[in-house]
Design a protein around this motif. Structure first.
Motif, PDB file in Angstrom:
ATOM      1  N   ASN A 135     -14.306 -40.612   6.475  1.00  0.00           N
ATOM      2  CA  ASN A 135     -14.997 -41.852   6.129  1.00  0.00           C
ATOM      3  C   ASN A 135     -14.041 -43.032   5.992  1.00  0.00           C
ATOM      4  O   ASN A 135     -14.440 -44.188   6.189  1.00  0.00           O
ATOM      5  N   THR A 136     -12.795 -42.760   5.627  1.00  0.00           N
ATOM      6  CA  THR A 136     -11.822 -43.835   5.470  1.00  0.00           C
ATOM      7  C   THR A 136     -10.906 -43.974   6.689  1.00  0.00           C
ATOM      8  O   THR A 136      -9.935 -44.733   6.653  1.00  0.00           O
ATOM      9  N   GLY A 137     -11.224 -43.261   7.766  1.00  0.00           N
ATOM     10  CA  GLY A 137     -10.461 -43.395   9.003  1.00  0.00           C
ATOM     11  C   GLY A 137      -9.058 -42.826   8.939  1.00  0.00           C
ATOM     12  O   GLY A 137      -8.186 -43.239   9.716  1.00  0.00           O
ATOM     13  N   GLN A 138      -8.827 -41.860   8.052  1.00  0.00           N
ATOM     14  CA  GLN A 138      -7.471 -41.353   7.858  1.00  0.00           C
ATOM     15  C   GLN A 138      -7.261 -39.920   8.358  1.00  0.00           C
ATOM     16  O   GLN A 138      -6.146 -39.410   8.302  1.00  0.00           O
ATOM     17  N   LEU A 139      -8.299 -39.274   8.863  1.00  0.00           N
ATOM     18  CA  LEU A 139      -8.171 -37.861   9.200  1.00  0.00           C
ATOM     19  C   LEU A 139      -7.229 -37.626  10.374  1.00  0.00           C
ATOM     20  O   LEU A 139      -6.391 -36.707  10.335  1.00  0.00           O
ATOM     21  N   ASP A 140      -7.322 -38.435  11.423  1.00  0.00           N
ATOM     22  CA  ASP A 140      -6.547 -38.161  12.627  1.00  0.00           C
ATOM     23  C   ASP A 140      -5.050 -38.153  12.380  1.00  0.00           C
ATOM     24  O   ASP A 140      -4.320 -37.356  12.972  1.00  0.00           O
ATOM     25  N   ASN A 141      -4.579 -39.047  11.537  1.00  0.00           N
ATOM     26  CA  ASN A 141      -3.139 -39.115  11.303  1.00  0.00           C
ATOM     27  C   ASN A 141      -2.757 -38.593   9.924  1.00  0.00           C
ATOM     28  O   ASN A 141      -1.868 -39.119   9.270  1.00  0.00           O
TER      29      ASN A 141
END
Length: 555
Positions: free
Chosen positions: A302-308
């Motif tokens: 949800n916070t756009g942090q999973l990929d990195n």
């Protein structure tokens, strides 16, 4: 904000420093979770494995506190001051406190502008009630929430702490459950970080107490496992090994170790309802943890942090065969602050009593030897021991921006000291020679990061070493020399016989001498004190007889 460690996945160039999420759980065996052959429902861990990597030969140190100290510092436990547990058991290396000879991952990354968070069990401090320089906030963490002690009541844990302040009042809520509280705190930290510090990376250490005893779990989770283990430990051990082979984690030629000789065949076991309930609650504890990990992953998405975000999941030791009998519960009452009554006012019944079905706060039980034997399938022995059942852990690595392969398996061996080395490489953080004016020991591990790209048969991994309560081992190449203190050294070809069934010590005396020599050199350098000396010091200090091997364990 770039780093020299660059990966490519398709057109994606990883030039930004990754977040690091390190998840450790407590007293769980090698083959309990679904993606390692087990019956426990772990869809979120399975998802990480399916989209990342699983390691088949990763090792911990066989006990709670030493593993945590080694994981945090990249040093061997004795070098950190936590050679046995958090009791003062004698000379340097056995003080039971995380000492000043090393630095934590949090301290290293904080110096590189990472924000650092911890949620969960600390368990590397002797003084568990008074803030001191061995507590999380003093060892590099910007925020901390969890328990300073080891085992704790899941419904009302002692030493619940927020930063440096006692937070036990928070557990008075009727719906408090420690596993959920740990997960919820991690979710909150991830969301707060994204809102307040979107351009800076974070390091988050999430240390669950699940599924360490006591057997406490919400009834709705326990109910999911009714009937799941009814076939009993003998049949389930065989089925687990078959799944491990089918999943590619173990070689088809591997033989299953025998059932623990102290335990009956399932068909001969008594009080089956109680025995099944113990395993059902244990499974529910893991299930609840996995649910929380799912919420953490959702917060990252949800916070756009999973990929990195590099996510690493592992366990602190093998399945735990500790039986909470009267001597052990008396020991706990003497050494720890245990509650007399549950929140509803009913007395808490301590010990593995078949007349009491575990799960609620008014019980305090463990799942025992036979189920721990299942948890460690297909290996021998348990927490405390250095045979494969005591030190083998799942290790899952997930990092979409840095790991291109999905569902891969790595068979190269590694151990806890490699985690610091790996984090340093992927973040580009330099390891200090000095910290806050004091000299620092160099870290001991080797980075796993090259294995994120591909398996390496010629990695050239150096020897692996272990010692806990006199139980000792060295592994180099296919050979593992191991002993169950105070017995003699055993030698195994670990590639052909990882279940350690065919002792080759008598056939290869030169190899025994070679490897024992390597072990003695390491032990002297790492500060390992002979077990006989520790027992002498311990007995004099406490007036207690703890001769033999591991504490309070049925051998």
């Amino acid at each position: 904000m770039g780093t020299s460690f660059l990966f490519t996945k398709g057109e994606l160039n990883v030039s930004q420093r990754p977040n690091v999420l390190l998840i450790l759980n407590d007293d769980m065996g090698y083959s309990d979770i679904g993606c390692y052959g087990g019956e426990v429902s772990t869809p979120n861990l399975d998802r990480l494995a399916a989209n990342g990597l699983r390691f088949s030969q990763f090792y911990n140190t066989a006990r709670c506190s030493p593993t945590r100290a080694s994981l945090l510092t990249g040093l061997h436990p004795h070098q950190t001051g936590v050679g046995i547990l958090v009791d003062d058991d004698g000379p340097e290396g056995y003080a039971g406190n995380l000492n000043q000879r090393g630095v934590t991952i949090a301290e290293v990354l904080k110096a590189q502008d990472y924000h650092t968070y911890m949620s969960g069990k600390w368990h590397v401090a002797t003084d568990i009630f008074n803030p001191n320089d061995t507590w999380p906030r003093q060892r590099g963490f910007d925020r901390y929430y969890g328990i300073i002690t080891g085992a704790a009541d899941y419904y009302q844990p002692v030493t619940l702490t927020r930063d440096n302040d006692n937070a036990e009042h928070e557990a008075l809520a009727d719906d408090f459950y420690l596993t959920d509280a740990i997960s919820d705190d991690a979710v909150r930290n991830i969301r707060d970080h994204a809102a307040a510090n979107p351009d800076q990376p974070f390091f988050h250490y999430v240390a669950y107490t699940a599924p360490h005893w006591p057997l406490h779990a919400p009834e709705e989770d326990i109910a999911k496992y009714k009937g799941r283990f009814d076939e009993g430990w003998d049949v389930l051990r065989e089925k687990r090994l078959k799944r491990l082979v089918e999943q590619g984690l173990l070689d088809p030629s591997l033989a299953l170790s025998e059932r623990d000789p102290s335990q009956p065949a399932w068909e001969d076991a008594d009080v089956k309802e109680w025995r099944l309930r113990r395993m059902e609650v244990y499974a529910a504890q893991i299930d609840r943890m996995d649910q929380g990990i799912g919420r953490i992953l959702q917060a990252l998405e949800n916070t756009g942090q999973l990929d990195n975000t590099l996510i690493l999941f592992l366990a602190d030791n093998g399945g735990c065969a500790e039986e909470l009998d009267e001597p052990f519960t008396s020991f706990l009452k003497k050494r720890r602050s245990l509650l007399e009554r549950a929140k509803d006012g009913s007395p808490i019944v301590y010990g593995n009593n078949p007349r009491e079905l575990p799960g609620s706060q008014r019980t305090y039980q463990s799942y025992g030897v036979a189920w721990a034997n299942l948890s460690n399938t297909p290996f021998r022995l348990y927490k405390h021991w250095i045979h494969e059942g005591g030190i083998s852990t799942p290790l899952i690595a997930h990092w979409p921006a840095g790991i291109g392969e999905q569902g891969g398996i790595r068979h190269s061996p590694g151990q806890l000291t490699d985690i610091m080395a790996t984090v340093l490489e992927v973040t580009g953080a330099p390891y200090p020679q000095t910290y806050q004016g004091r000299d620092i020991l160099p870290f001991e591990g080797e980075s796993l990061a090259p294995l994120f790209k591909a398996e390496s048969d010629d990695r050239g991994r150096g020897p692996l070493f272990w010692e806990h309560e006199g139980n000792s081992a060295v592994r180099t190449g296919p050979w593992k020399l191991v002993r169950n203190y105070p017995e003699a050294w055993e030698l195994y070809d670990i590639e052909a016989d990882r279940t350690e069934l065919n002792d080759l010590a008598a056939d290869y005396p030169d190899k025994v001498r070679e490897l024992s020599g390597l072990y003695e050199q390491w032990a002297a350098r790492a500060g390992v004190v002979p077990r006989e000396k520790i027992l002498e010091i311990y007995s004099k200090a406490r007036g207690e007889d703890i001769s033999g091997g591991a504490h309070f364990i049925q051998k």
